[in-house]
Design a protein around this motif. Structure first.
Motif, PDB file in Angstrom:
ATOM      1  N   TYR A  11      12.163  11.887  -5.939  1.00 54.86           N
ATOM      2  CA  TYR A  11      11.630  10.569  -6.279  1.00 54.86           C
ATOM      3  C   TYR A  11      10.449  10.748  -7.211  1.00 54.86           C
ATOM      4  O   TYR A  11       9.562  11.549  -6.942  1.00 54.86           O
ATOM      5  N   CYS A  12      10.439  10.047  -8.313  1.00 53.24           N
ATOM      6  CA  CYS A  12       9.330  10.099  -9.265  1.00 53.24           C
ATOM      7  C   CYS A  12       8.944   8.681  -9.667  1.00 53.24           C
ATOM      8  O   CYS A  12       9.801   7.814  -9.785  1.00 53.24           O
ATOM      9  N   LYS A  13       7.671   8.448  -9.845  1.00 48.82           N
ATOM     10  CA  LYS A  13       7.231   7.200 -10.456  1.00 48.82           C
ATOM     11  C   LYS A  13       6.317   7.579 -11.614  1.00 48.82           C
ATOM     12  O   LYS A  13       5.774   8.677 -11.673  1.00 48.82           O
ATOM     13  N   TRP A  14       6.141   6.659 -12.563  1.00 51.05           N
ATOM     14  CA  TRP A  14       5.387   6.988 -13.764  1.00 51.05           C
ATOM     15  C   TRP A  14       3.961   7.401 -13.427  1.00 51.05           C
ATOM     16  O   TRP A  14       3.417   8.316 -14.023  1.00 51.05           O
ATOM     17  N   ASP A  15       3.362   6.728 -12.480  1.00 54.62           N
ATOM     18  CA  ASP A  15       1.999   7.054 -12.075  1.00 54.62           C
ATOM     19  C   ASP A  15       2.059   7.744 -10.718  1.00 54.62           C
ATOM     20  O   ASP A  15       2.360   7.114  -9.712  1.00 54.62           O
ATOM     21  N   ARG A  16       1.768   9.043 -10.679  1.00 50.78           N
ATOM     22  CA  ARG A  16       1.896   9.799  -9.448  1.00 50.78           C
ATOM     23  C   ARG A  16       0.554   9.993  -8.751  1.00 50.78           C
ATOM     24  O   ARG A  16       0.418  10.856  -7.885  1.00 50.78           O
ATOM     25  N   THR A  17      -0.455   9.218  -9.138  1.00 49.94           N
ATOM     26  CA  THR A  17      -1.744   9.304  -8.471  1.00 49.94           C
ATOM     27  C   THR A  17      -1.670   8.577  -7.131  1.00 49.94           C
ATOM     28  O   THR A  17      -0.815   7.726  -6.918  1.00 49.94           O
ATOM     29  N   PRO A  18      -2.584   8.882  -6.208  1.00 50.94           N
ATOM     30  CA  PRO A  18      -2.590   8.187  -4.912  1.00 50.94           C
ATOM     31  C   PRO A  18      -2.821   6.696  -5.099  1.00 50.94           C
ATOM     32  O   PRO A  18      -3.408   6.261  -6.098  1.00 50.94           O
ATOM     33  N   PRO A  19      -2.378   5.876  -4.160  1.00 48.42           N
ATOM     34  CA  PRO A  19      -2.550   4.429  -4.285  1.00 48.42           C
ATOM     35  C   PRO A  19      -4.023   4.039  -4.349  1.00 48.42           C
ATOM     36  O   PRO A  19      -4.867   4.637  -3.688  1.00 48.42           O
ATOM     37  N   SER A  20      -4.313   3.024  -5.157  1.00 49.70           N
ATOM     38  CA  SER A  20      -5.649   2.433  -5.193  1.00 49.70           C
ATOM     39  C   SER A  20      -5.684   1.256  -4.225  1.00 49.70           C
ATOM     40  O   SER A  20      -4.673   0.918  -3.606  1.00 49.70           O
ATOM     41  N   GLN A  21      -6.844   0.631  -4.108  1.00 50.44           N
ATOM     42  CA  GLN A  21      -6.942  -0.550  -3.238  1.00 50.44           C
ATOM     43  C   GLN A  21      -6.074  -1.690  -3.772  1.00 50.44           C
ATOM     44  O   GLN A  21      -5.486  -2.442  -2.989  1.00 50.44           O
ATOM     45  N   ALA A  22      -5.964  -1.792  -5.095  1.00 55.96           N
ATOM     46  CA  ALA A  22      -5.084  -2.808  -5.684  1.00 55.96           C
ATOM     47  C   ALA A  22      -3.619  -2.492  -5.360  1.00 55.96           C
ATOM     48  O   ALA A  22      -2.831  -3.400  -5.076  1.00 55.96           O
ATOM     49  N   PRO A 109     -10.605   3.972  -4.930  1.00 57.98           N
ATOM     50  CA  PRO A 109      -9.713   4.708  -4.020  1.00 57.98           C
ATOM     51  C   PRO A 109      -9.679   4.061  -2.649  1.00 57.98           C
ATOM     52  O   PRO A 109     -10.538   3.234  -2.307  1.00 57.98           O
ATOM     53  N   LEU A 110      -8.707   4.435  -1.860  1.00 56.96           N
ATOM     54  CA  LEU A 110      -8.586   3.897  -0.515  1.00 56.96           C
ATOM     55  C   LEU A 110      -9.753   4.348   0.351  1.00 56.96           C
ATOM     56  O   LEU A 110     -10.228   5.481   0.235  1.00 56.96           O
ATOM     57  N   THR A 111     -10.208   3.473   1.210  1.00 55.78           N
ATOM     58  CA  THR A 111     -11.216   3.841   2.205  1.00 55.78           C
ATOM     59  C   THR A 111     -10.522   4.637   3.314  1.00 55.78           C
ATOM     60  O   THR A 111      -9.283   4.638   3.413  1.00 55.78           O
ATOM     61  N   PRO A 112     -11.275   5.329   4.180  1.00 56.68           N
ATOM     62  CA  PRO A 112     -10.633   6.045   5.296  1.00 56.68           C
ATOM     63  C   PRO A 112      -9.727   5.153   6.144  1.00 56.68           C
ATOM     64  O   PRO A 112      -8.619   5.546   6.506  1.00 56.68           O
ATOM     65  N   THR A 113     -10.181   3.933   6.438  1.00 54.50           N
ATOM     66  CA  THR A 113      -9.358   3.014   7.225  1.00 54.50           C
ATOM     67  C   THR A 113      -8.060   2.683   6.496  1.00 54.50           C
ATOM     68  O   THR A 113      -6.978   2.619   7.101  1.00 54.50           O
ATOM     69  N   MET A 114      -8.151   2.486   5.185  1.00 55.46           N
ATOM     70  CA  MET A 114      -6.953   2.195   4.390  1.00 55.46           C
ATOM     71  C   MET A 114      -6.003   3.392   4.369  1.00 55.46           C
ATOM     72  O   MET A 114      -4.783   3.231   4.377  1.00 55.46           O
ATOM     73  N   HIS A 115      -6.574   4.605   4.318  1.00 54.20           N
ATOM     74  CA  HIS A 115      -5.736   5.805   4.360  1.00 54.20           C
ATOM     75  C   HIS A 115      -4.929   5.850   5.660  1.00 54.20           C
ATOM     76  O   HIS A 115      -3.746   6.205   5.654  1.00 54.20           O
ATOM     77  N   TYR A 116      -5.560   5.496   6.776  1.00 53.85           N
ATOM     78  CA  TYR A 116      -4.857   5.489   8.058  1.00 53.85           C
ATOM     79  C   TYR A 116      -3.714   4.472   8.040  1.00 53.85           C
ATOM     80  O   TYR A 116      -2.617   4.738   8.512  1.00 53.85           O
ATOM     81  N   LEU A 117      -3.981   3.290   7.469  1.00 52.29           N
ATOM     82  CA  LEU A 117      -2.968   2.242   7.388  1.00 52.29           C
ATOM     83  C   LEU A 117      -1.798   2.686   6.509  1.00 52.29           C
ATOM     84  O   LEU A 117      -0.627   2.551   6.890  1.00 52.29           O
TER      85      LEU A 117
END
Length: 443
Positions: A11-22, A109-117
């Motif tokens: 699986y590949c997507k154009w942007d392979r960076t970790p998810p942002s808050q948006a 970037p995601l906050t720690p709580t967002m990372h858990y979610l």
């Protein structure tokens, strides 16, 4: 350059960076609208058919015919559209309005709580997220010891921590204890700690291939790395084993740099609770409503399904007639490379001097002691790890093992078997302190 998933992935997507808050907000917006619609649609129809068959005595043909009548179709479509419209016209627009109003969320970037979610969502629905290109689907990324994406040149000894199902790279420490990474960093100045973050809802073998490719990419970009140690908790141990299997199969050079692998509470021969749930669902399926519950339970990710028997190879599952597979263990052997020191950690909720057979089977609540230690009645599946490379921790459950001080101490003793006199005194004092704690013992 950040160390991200290589391009040649399933699986590949154009942007392979970790998810942002948006990305998180947009991902949730997609989940509550069309992206999960097919799953919900199929689930509702399956439950309706099961009610007609189990409660009203219809057969498969008559139930399908009944559900396809014009009046029933209208009622069903109205109900389904109402649910879809709630997400489409209320929740999703609200989330997207927030993104539009605060464009800087794309850079946050995601906050720690967002990372858990996000980790939990990927564990349960990761394969669906990939199928629909949801921005919450996690790429495979290395983080450093301080929670930032790994950048810069690496050299010397590198230790890579691989988390388990529904978890993330932040799970290796607690507010009160720095964890295994902190303990290993204190032993040698040349140690570098990396933490893998990945989508645990994918097939374990798919993640194993991705991990193998990521390790090769890491070594290619950092030729001064002298050795690699792998430490996996739960599913993370299976992903590490899968990476070793495919790294050897594809003759990748990184595998020759690996010295040690530690698996902490990993279900090498499956998780007893997953098998029990499947077996119970299979045997009781003839009773009313049990099949209905089964349909709901079946919306679990491919990664969770692989935990039934501890599958680490593609051919363990790719020839199954149905995605959910069978209760029978049809795995293929995946022996450990002989040049790597493998260490296995098991936990059990029983106390050392209060042994109950049932608790030994349950083990740490999720994984039995024998499964975690790679022991199996069939010699083909035996991991053949010497007893000196195994440890059982009493009074600890599955979610305490990877952050417990005694487990970290055991790993240090395995990695550094000849401590200095000062280190020996520290270990001796620590073990004396452990004797005063009821419920913890090492083998």
């Amino acid at each position: 350059m950040p160390s991200l998933t290589p391009l040649h992935e399933t699986y590949c997507k154009w942007d392979r960076t970790p998810p942002s808050q948006a990305d998180l907000l947009e991902g949730i917006a997609q989940l509550v609208t069309t992206r999960l619609g097919d799953v919900v649609h199929d689930l509702i129809q399956a439950i309706q058919r099961e009610i007609l068959i189990s409660i009203f005595g219809m057969n498969e043909t008559s139930s399908k015919k009944f559900l396809s009548t014009r009046s029933i179709e209208k009622i069903y479509q109205f109900s389904f559209n109402t649910l879809q419209n709630y997400g489409s016209y209320l929740l999703a627009p609200s989330l997207r309005h927030i993104i539009e109003k605060f464009p800087n969320l794309h850079r946050k970037p995601l906050t720690p709580t967002m990372h858990y979610l996000v980790g939990a969502i990927n564990g349960v629905l990761g394969d669906y997220l990939l199928k629909y290109h949801n921005p919450v689907a996690l790429p495979m990324v290395f983080y450093d010891h301080y929670g930032a994406i790994q950048q810069g040149e690496l050299s010397g000894r590198v230790v890579i921590m691989v988390h388990g199902l529904c978890m993330n790279h932040l799970y290796w420490s607690t507010a009160r204890y720095g964890g295994i990474g902190e303990k290993l960093l204190a032993q040698r100045a040349q140690n570098t700690m990396l933490y893998l973050n990945y989508n645990t809802g994918r097939r374990i073998s798919a993640n194993g291939r991705s991990f193998a490719n990521s390790l090769q990419d890491l070594l290619n970009r950092n030729p001064r790395i002298s050795s690699i140690d792998l430490i996996g908790h739960s599913m993370g141990g299976l992903v590490s084993r899968s990476a070793l299997f495919y790294g050897k199969q594809n003759m990748q050079s990184w595998i020759h740099v690996v010295e040690n692998m530690v698996c902490i509470g990993s279900p090498h021969h499956g998780a007893a609770l997953e098998r029990f749930g499947f077996h119970l669902q299979d045997k009781l399926g003839r009773f009313p409503f049990v099949k209905i519950i089964g349909h709901i339970v079946n919306i679990r990710s491919n990664g969770i399904l692989d935990l039934r028997h501890g599958s680490v190879r593609d051919d363990d599952w790719e020839h199954n007639e149905a995605r959910i597979g069978h209760v029978d263990d049809n795995r293929k052997p995946a022996p450990l490379p002989s040049h790597i020191n493998t260490f296995l950690v098991a936990g059990t909720i029983e106390f050392e001097h209060r042994k109950y057979r049932a608790l030994n089977v349950i083990g740490d609540y999720l994984v039995s002691v024998k499964s975690a230690l790679g022991e199996h009645m069939n010699p083909r599946f035996q991991l053949k790890v010497p007893d000196s490379h195994k440890a059982i921790f009493y009074g600890l459950n599955h979610f305490e093992l990877h952050t417990h001080a005694s487990v970290a101490e055991q790993i240090v003793n395995w990695f550094y078997p000849n401590p200095t006199e000062t280190e020996y005194d520290q270990v001796h004092e620590y073990m004396i302190g452990l004797d005063d704690l009821e419920g913890i013992a090492l083998t």
